[in-house]
Design an enzyme around this catalytic site. Structure first.
Site, PDB file in Angstrom:
ATOM      1  N   TYR A 114       0.839  -1.184   0.000  1.00 26.30           N
ATOM      2  CA  TYR A 114       0.000   0.000   0.000  1.00 26.30           C
ATOM      3  C   TYR A 114       0.882   1.245   0.000  1.00 26.30           C
ATOM      4  O   TYR A 114       2.010   1.201  -0.473  1.00 26.30           O
ATOM      5  CB  TYR A 114      -1.049  -0.053   1.130  1.00 26.30           C
ATOM      6  CG  TYR A 114      -2.214   0.789   0.740  1.00 26.30           C
ATOM      7  CD1 TYR A 114      -3.009   0.444  -0.349  1.00 26.30           C
ATOM      8  CD2 TYR A 114      -2.453   1.999   1.371  1.00 26.30           C
ATOM      9  CE1 TYR A 114      -4.011   1.271  -0.790  1.00 26.30           C
ATOM     10  CE2 TYR A 114      -3.466   2.835   0.937  1.00 26.30           C
ATOM     11  CZ  TYR A 114      -4.242   2.474  -0.149  1.00 26.30           C
ATOM     12  OH  TYR A 114      -5.231   3.298  -0.595  1.00 26.30           O
ATOM     13  N   ARG A 125      -8.345  11.081  -7.901  1.00 27.36           N
ATOM     14  CA  ARG A 125      -7.440  11.705  -6.905  1.00 27.36           C
ATOM     15  C   ARG A 125      -6.712  10.584  -6.187  1.00 27.36           C
ATOM     16  O   ARG A 125      -7.018  10.255  -5.044  1.00 27.36           O
ATOM     17  CB  ARG A 125      -8.281  12.572  -5.948  1.00 27.36           C
ATOM     18  CG  ARG A 125      -7.516  13.634  -5.251  1.00 27.36           C
ATOM     19  CD  ARG A 125      -7.673  13.535  -3.776  1.00 27.36           C
ATOM     20  NE  ARG A 125      -7.495  12.164  -3.327  1.00 27.36           N
ATOM     21  CZ  ARG A 125      -7.699  11.727  -2.106  1.00 27.36           C
ATOM     22  NH1 ARG A 125      -8.129  12.538  -1.190  1.00 27.36           N
ATOM     23  NH2 ARG A 125      -7.498  10.478  -1.759  1.00 27.36           N
ATOM     24  N   LYS A 174      -5.966  -1.985  -1.302  1.00 31.31           N
ATOM     25  CA  LYS A 174      -6.839  -1.856  -0.123  1.00 31.31           C
ATOM     26  C   LYS A 174      -7.464  -3.193   0.224  1.00 31.31           C
ATOM     27  O   LYS A 174      -7.583  -3.559   1.387  1.00 31.31           O
ATOM     28  CB  LYS A 174      -7.956  -0.834  -0.393  1.00 31.31           C
ATOM     29  CG  LYS A 174      -7.525   0.592  -0.162  1.00 31.31           C
ATOM     30  CD  LYS A 174      -8.108   1.167   1.121  1.00 31.31           C
ATOM     31  CE  LYS A 174      -7.178   2.180   1.753  1.00 31.31           C
ATOM     32  NZ  LYS A 174      -7.699   3.486   2.041  1.00 31.31           N
ATOM     33  N   GLU A 208     -13.226   5.105  -2.835  1.00 31.58           N
ATOM     34  CA  GLU A 208     -11.815   5.350  -2.574  1.00 31.58           C
ATOM     35  C   GLU A 208     -11.236   6.298  -3.600  1.00 31.58           C
ATOM     36  O   GLU A 208     -11.400   6.077  -4.807  1.00 31.58           O
ATOM     37  CB  GLU A 208     -11.097   3.993  -2.642  1.00 31.58           C
ATOM     38  CG  GLU A 208      -9.663   4.020  -2.221  1.00 31.58           C
ATOM     39  CD  GLU A 208      -9.488   4.264  -0.733  1.00 31.58           C
ATOM     40  OE1 GLU A 208     -10.298   3.769   0.081  1.00 31.58           O
ATOM     41  OE2 GLU A 208      -8.530   4.974  -0.388  1.00 31.58           O
ATOM     42  N   ASP A 209     -10.569   7.337  -3.130  1.00 23.98           N
ATOM     43  CA  ASP A 209      -9.805   8.240  -3.992  1.00 23.98           C
ATOM     44  C   ASP A 209     -10.628   8.861  -5.122  1.00 23.98           C
ATOM     45  O   ASP A 209     -10.150   9.008  -6.259  1.00 23.98           O
ATOM     46  CB  ASP A 209      -8.547   7.532  -4.536  1.00 23.98           C
ATOM     47  CG  ASP A 209      -7.479   7.408  -3.440  1.00 23.98           C
ATOM     48  OD1 ASP A 209      -7.753   7.828  -2.299  1.00 23.98           O
ATOM     49  OD2 ASP A 209      -6.390   6.899  -3.721  1.00 23.98           O
ATOM     50  N   ASP A 263     -13.778   5.930   2.453  1.00 20.53           N
ATOM     51  CA  ASP A 263     -12.666   5.777   3.393  1.00 20.53           C
ATOM     52  C   ASP A 263     -11.870   7.064   3.572  1.00 20.53           C
ATOM     53  O   ASP A 263     -11.375   7.345   4.659  1.00 20.53           O
ATOM     54  CB  ASP A 263     -11.729   4.657   2.932  1.00 20.53           C
ATOM     55  CG  ASP A 263     -10.705   4.343   4.010  1.00 20.53           C
ATOM     56  OD1 ASP A 263     -11.128   4.085   5.151  1.00 20.53           O
ATOM     57  OD2 ASP A 263      -9.496   4.388   3.732  1.00 20.53           O
ATOM     58  N   ASP A 264     -11.743   7.845   2.509  1.00 17.95           N
ATOM     59  CA  ASP A 264     -10.943   9.073   2.615  1.00 17.95           C
ATOM     60  C   ASP A 264     -11.583  10.047   3.595  1.00 17.95           C
ATOM     61  O   ASP A 264     -10.895  10.809   4.265  1.00 17.95           O
ATOM     62  CB  ASP A 264     -10.810   9.739   1.239  1.00 17.95           C
ATOM     63  CG  ASP A 264     -10.220   8.764   0.237  1.00 17.95           C
ATOM     64  OD1 ASP A 264      -9.112   8.285   0.476  1.00 17.95           O
ATOM     65  OD2 ASP A 264     -10.907   8.440  -0.759  1.00 17.95           O
ATOM     66  N   ASN A 274       0.254  12.606   3.092  1.00 20.66           N
ATOM     67  CA  ASN A 274       1.057  11.536   2.496  1.00 20.66           C
ATOM     68  C   ASN A 274       1.518  11.969   1.112  1.00 20.66           C
ATOM     69  O   ASN A 274       0.855  12.791   0.478  1.00 20.66           O
ATOM     70  CB  ASN A 274       0.186  10.276   2.326  1.00 20.66           C
ATOM     71  CG  ASN A 274      -0.282   9.740   3.652  1.00 20.66           C
ATOM     72  OD1 ASN A 274       0.482   9.573   4.565  1.00 20.66           O
ATOM     73  ND2 ASN A 274      -1.582   9.466   3.737  1.00 20.66           N
TER      74      ASN A 274
HETATM   75  P1  NAD Z   1      -8.262  17.023  -0.580  1.00 17.85           P
HETATM   76  O1  NAD Z   1      -7.722  17.381  -1.897  1.00 17.85           O
HETATM   77  O2  NAD Z   1      -9.695  16.654  -0.445  1.00 17.85           O
HETATM   78  O3  NAD Z   1      -8.000  18.272   0.425  1.00 17.85           O
HETATM   79  C1  NAD Z   1      -6.832  19.024   0.484  1.00 17.85           C
HETATM   80  C2  NAD Z   1      -7.164  20.324   1.207  1.00 17.85           C
HETATM   81  O4  NAD Z   1      -5.942  21.029   1.462  1.00 17.85           O
HETATM   82  C3  NAD Z   1      -8.050  21.275   0.430  1.00 17.85           C
HETATM   83  O5  NAD Z   1      -9.031  21.794   1.274  1.00 17.85           O
HETATM   84  C4  NAD Z   1      -7.106  22.412  -0.002  1.00 17.85           C
HETATM   85  O6  NAD Z   1      -7.751  23.665  -0.087  1.00 17.85           O
HETATM   86  C5  NAD Z   1      -6.142  22.402   1.163  1.00 17.85           C
HETATM   87  N1  NAD Z   1      -4.865  23.051   0.859  1.00 17.85           N
HETATM   88  C6  NAD Z   1      -4.111  22.924  -0.258  1.00 17.85           C
HETATM   89  N2  NAD Z   1      -3.026  23.715  -0.131  1.00 17.85           N
HETATM   90  C7  NAD Z   1      -3.097  24.321   1.061  1.00 17.85           C
HETATM   91  C8  NAD Z   1      -2.284  25.246   1.748  1.00 17.85           C
HETATM   92  N3  NAD Z   1      -1.156  25.691   1.228  1.00 17.85           N
HETATM   93  N4  NAD Z   1      -2.677  25.653   2.970  1.00 17.85           N
HETATM   94  C9  NAD Z   1      -3.811  25.200   3.518  1.00 17.85           C
HETATM   95  N5  NAD Z   1      -4.628  24.320   2.916  1.00 17.85           N
HETATM   96  C10 NAD Z   1      -4.263  23.889   1.701  1.00 17.85           C
HETATM   97  O7  NAD Z   1      -7.344  15.886  -0.017  1.00 17.85           O
HETATM   98  P2  NAD Z   1      -7.630  14.933   1.243  1.00 17.85           P
HETATM   99  O8  NAD Z   1      -8.239  13.676   0.821  1.00 17.85           O
HETATM  100  O9  NAD Z   1      -8.327  15.712   2.302  1.00 17.85           O
HETATM  101  O10 NAD Z   1      -6.140  14.581   1.684  1.00 17.85           O
HETATM  102  C11 NAD Z   1      -5.291  15.603   2.181  1.00 17.85           C
HETATM  103  C12 NAD Z   1      -4.008  14.964   2.683  1.00 17.85           C
HETATM  104  O11 NAD Z   1      -4.310  14.116   3.783  1.00 17.85           O
HETATM  105  C13 NAD Z   1      -3.307  14.100   1.637  1.00 17.85           C
HETATM  106  O12 NAD Z   1      -1.930  14.347   1.665  1.00 17.85           O
HETATM  107  C14 NAD Z   1      -3.573  12.706   2.103  1.00 17.85           C
HETATM  108  O13 NAD Z   1      -2.505  11.844   1.797  1.00 17.85           O
HETATM  109  C15 NAD Z   1      -3.689  12.877   3.594  1.00 17.85           C
HETATM  110  N6  NAD Z   1      -4.499  11.812   4.211  1.00 17.85           N
HETATM  111  C16 NAD Z   1      -3.988  11.161   5.293  1.00 17.85           C
HETATM  112  C17 NAD Z   1      -4.694  10.134   5.877  1.00 17.85           C
HETATM  113  C18 NAD Z   1      -4.143   9.447   7.085  1.00 17.85           C
HETATM  114  O14 NAD Z   1      -3.192   9.897   7.648  1.00 17.85           O
HETATM  115  N7  NAD Z   1      -4.695   8.358   7.527  1.00 17.85           N
HETATM  116  C19 NAD Z   1      -5.926   9.759   5.357  1.00 17.85           C
HETATM  117  C20 NAD Z   1      -6.441  10.452   4.258  1.00 17.85           C
HETATM  118  C21 NAD Z   1      -5.718  11.487   3.697  1.00 17.85           C
END
Ligand code: NAD
Length: 546
Positions: free
Chosen positions: A99, A152, A170, A241-242, A264-265, A404
């Protein structure tokens, strides 16, 4: 065979070519005689443990992670039980291969590396016939579908059909971590095109080289898929997912009360992060209702976490307004506040009546948070100054840098400990190695969704629940927290060791199944021994004797 995948008895080479039956060199002499395998295998007979050592020897001598991934996928195609048993016994080492982060590389190279299909591909040209496509799947007892449209993929953006590596990965984790039978798992790619023009011009791209479907055409295709999947596979749970940000929230809202499904996201991330918050608060003797949480990012992850945290605060006595009022969001344009005119609908619930601040340092000074949670995909945004401010404002600041892969984390584990004088309670999305600082050792927690979704799936499946609810994710978070022991705390860990994941998933499944029974989300009668019943549902990858 009663797994819904085999309709006639197999013999000889057919068995060796069937990954669900093949044991390779571990077939005993008696089995080789009885099954017509004599002479088809080298003579020396191995145990499954010896085979696992052989696999790990080969994995470890591969020159890079992508090669390790390919080797493991090859094993999955040849000998499923050996693949899963190796994964279960070496999860800490292998989950970053099967993964994130390696699966991301594998997706980027998916078309170039393509050898054989795994899962089901559905396109706009299947409109009106999606049921028939689903009926082509050889296993009839599918209980978990992971589906993406590839828009995404992790933090990598629109990869179109190349994103198929994600549902495949997954579902491997569903099997390894919660014992969902691989025959009950179905990865699905809905190829609605891609807006990644590099893929259109790549002659090797195996997806549709055309722009993404949008609007009603997109929605009606997804509607048909959800309806068909739930009809062809009664009792199936569908995990989104994604999906891209603009579709993920909409699809969840559209389907959550109609089908047994979740995203899941949004919800899995929320579950694992709330579990981590509960443990962090237990460690520092804080209360969820006393937290002031600033999120960097207002996307699927951050808003999902915010909604579940608010529910947890409400369960502890706060009103909805008070709970929402304790979560603040900063997106790419600044603090999410009511006076902004550029806010998407899904952010509005958390838009407070406050003055606007453009950047995070200002927000931290204005809000004085107890916790900062990064889910922005933007590296190095939790700067030394912000971390120092958190340490000034709190005895034990909570700092979760969830983005990530590792290179995108809002700060490193070392920075989090260093700039808070070792007082931060830290967790990240991708793993960080332990940190030695001023003679102390810190073990950073990894808020990995794998702690939550397999257990939720097992619970939903065991209870034959008709819906997946937020209450189930709250219960899963509570149960995850309960699995974190004093010994974990002594090492500074706020998540249990991945080595215990099958027990953790079984406990989460129990909590989830209890919600299903309590809320009458199932027609099934509650088994007398529910924990025993759940454990009995778990696929064991040890070889059976024939
Ligand atoms: P997403 O695209 O839905 O959201 C990203 C958000 O970040 C948006 O609201 C965007 O406006 C904001 N953003 C972008 N640039 C920014 C900046 N400079 N300052 C402030 N905000 C900013 O993506 P997501 O699904 O919410 O995922 C976001 C991150 O979280 C990814 O890197 C993903 O890998 C990580 N994530 C981690 C876990 C975990 O730790 N278990 C789970 C899911 C997602």
């Amino acid at each position: 065979m009663n797994d819904g995948c085999h309709d006639h008895l197999l013999r000889g080479v057919e068995i060796l070519h069937d990954p669900s039956l093949n044991k390779g060199t571990a077939f005993t002499a008696a089995e080789r005689d009885a099954l017509g395998l004599h002479g088809l295998l080298p003579p020396r007979i191995s145990t499954q443990e010896q085979q696992i050592q052989h696999v790990m020897y080969n994995v470890r001598r591969k020159p890079n992670n992508l090669e390790k991934y390919l080797y493991l996928i090859g094993l999955q195609d040849r000998n499923e039980r050996l693949y899963y048993k190796t994964l279960v016994e070496n999860l800490e080492e292998l989950s970053p291969i099967v993964y994130t982060p390696t699966v991301g590389l594998a997706c980027q190279e998916y078309s170039h590396l393509y050898r054989r299909p795994r899962g089901l591909f559905i396109t706009r040209y299947d409109r009106g016939h999606i049921r028939e496509v689903l009926q082509n799947w050889p296993c009839k007892n599918v209980r978990v579908i992971v589906v993406t449209d590839g828009e995404r993929i992790l933090g990598l953006g629109d990869l179109g059909t190349n994103g198929m590596g994600i549902p495949v990965g997954k579902l491997s984790l569903y099997t390894a971590c919660a014992g969902i039978d691989p025959a009950a798992c179905l990865p699905v790619m809905i190829d609605v095109g891609t807006n990644n023009s590099e893929l259109w011009s790549d002659p090797q791209y195996v997806g549709l080289p055309e722009p993404r479907l949008d609007g009603d055409d997109y929605d009606s295709l997804l509607d048909e898929f959800m309806e068909a999947a739930s009809a062809v596979f009664p009792n199936v749970m569908i995990q989104l997912e994604d999906f891209g940000n603009k579709n993920a929230f909409r699809l969840l809202a559209r389907y959550r009360d109609r089908y047994c499904m979740f995203d899941d996201d949004i919800q899995g991330t929320a579950g694992v992060t709330l579990g981590g918050l509960y443990s962090a608060l237990r460690m520092i003797q804080g209360k969820i209702t006393g937290q002031r949480i600033v999120f960097l990012g207002a996307g699927e992850a951050a808003l999902g976490i915010g909604s579940l945290v608010a529910k947890a605060m409400m369960a502890q006595g706060l009103t909805e307004e008070e709970a929402i009022g304790r979560c603040w969001f900063v997106d790419s344009r600044g603090l999410v506040v009511a006076c902004r005119t550029d806010l998407e609908e899904h952010k509005r619930r958390f838009a407070h009546d406050l003055p606007f601040h453009r950047n995070l340092p200002e927000v931290v000074e204005a809000i004085r948070p107890t916790a900062i949670i990064g889910a922005s995909g933007q590296p190095a945004t939790f700067t030394p100054e912000i971390l120092a401010a958190m340490a000034r404002l709190n005895d034990r600041p909570i700092v979760f840098a969830l983005s990530n892969p590792t290179s995108q984390a809002e700060c490193t584990a070392e920075d989090a400990y260093r700039h808070t004088n070792g007082r931060a309670v830290f967790a990240s999305g991708s793993p960080f190695p332990k940190v030695e600082l001023d003679g102390r050792t810190f073990i950073p927690g990894q808020a990995n969704n794998v702690y939550i979704f397999p257990g939720v799936g097992l619970g939903v499946m065991a209870a034959q629940a008709a819906r997946v609810t937020d209450e189930m994710f709250s219960a899963a978070a509570k149960s995850l927290d309960e699995q974190v022991s004093k010994e974990d705390f002594e090492k500074g860990r706020i998540f249990p060791s991945l080595g215990r994941i099958r027990d953790v998933s079984a406990a989460i499944a129990l909590a989830v199944a209890k919600v299903a029974f309590a809320r009458k989300l199932t027609k099934m009668k509650e088994p007398v021994n529910l924990p025993g019943y759940i454990k009995a549902q778990m696929y064991d990858p040890a070889y059976p004797l024939w």
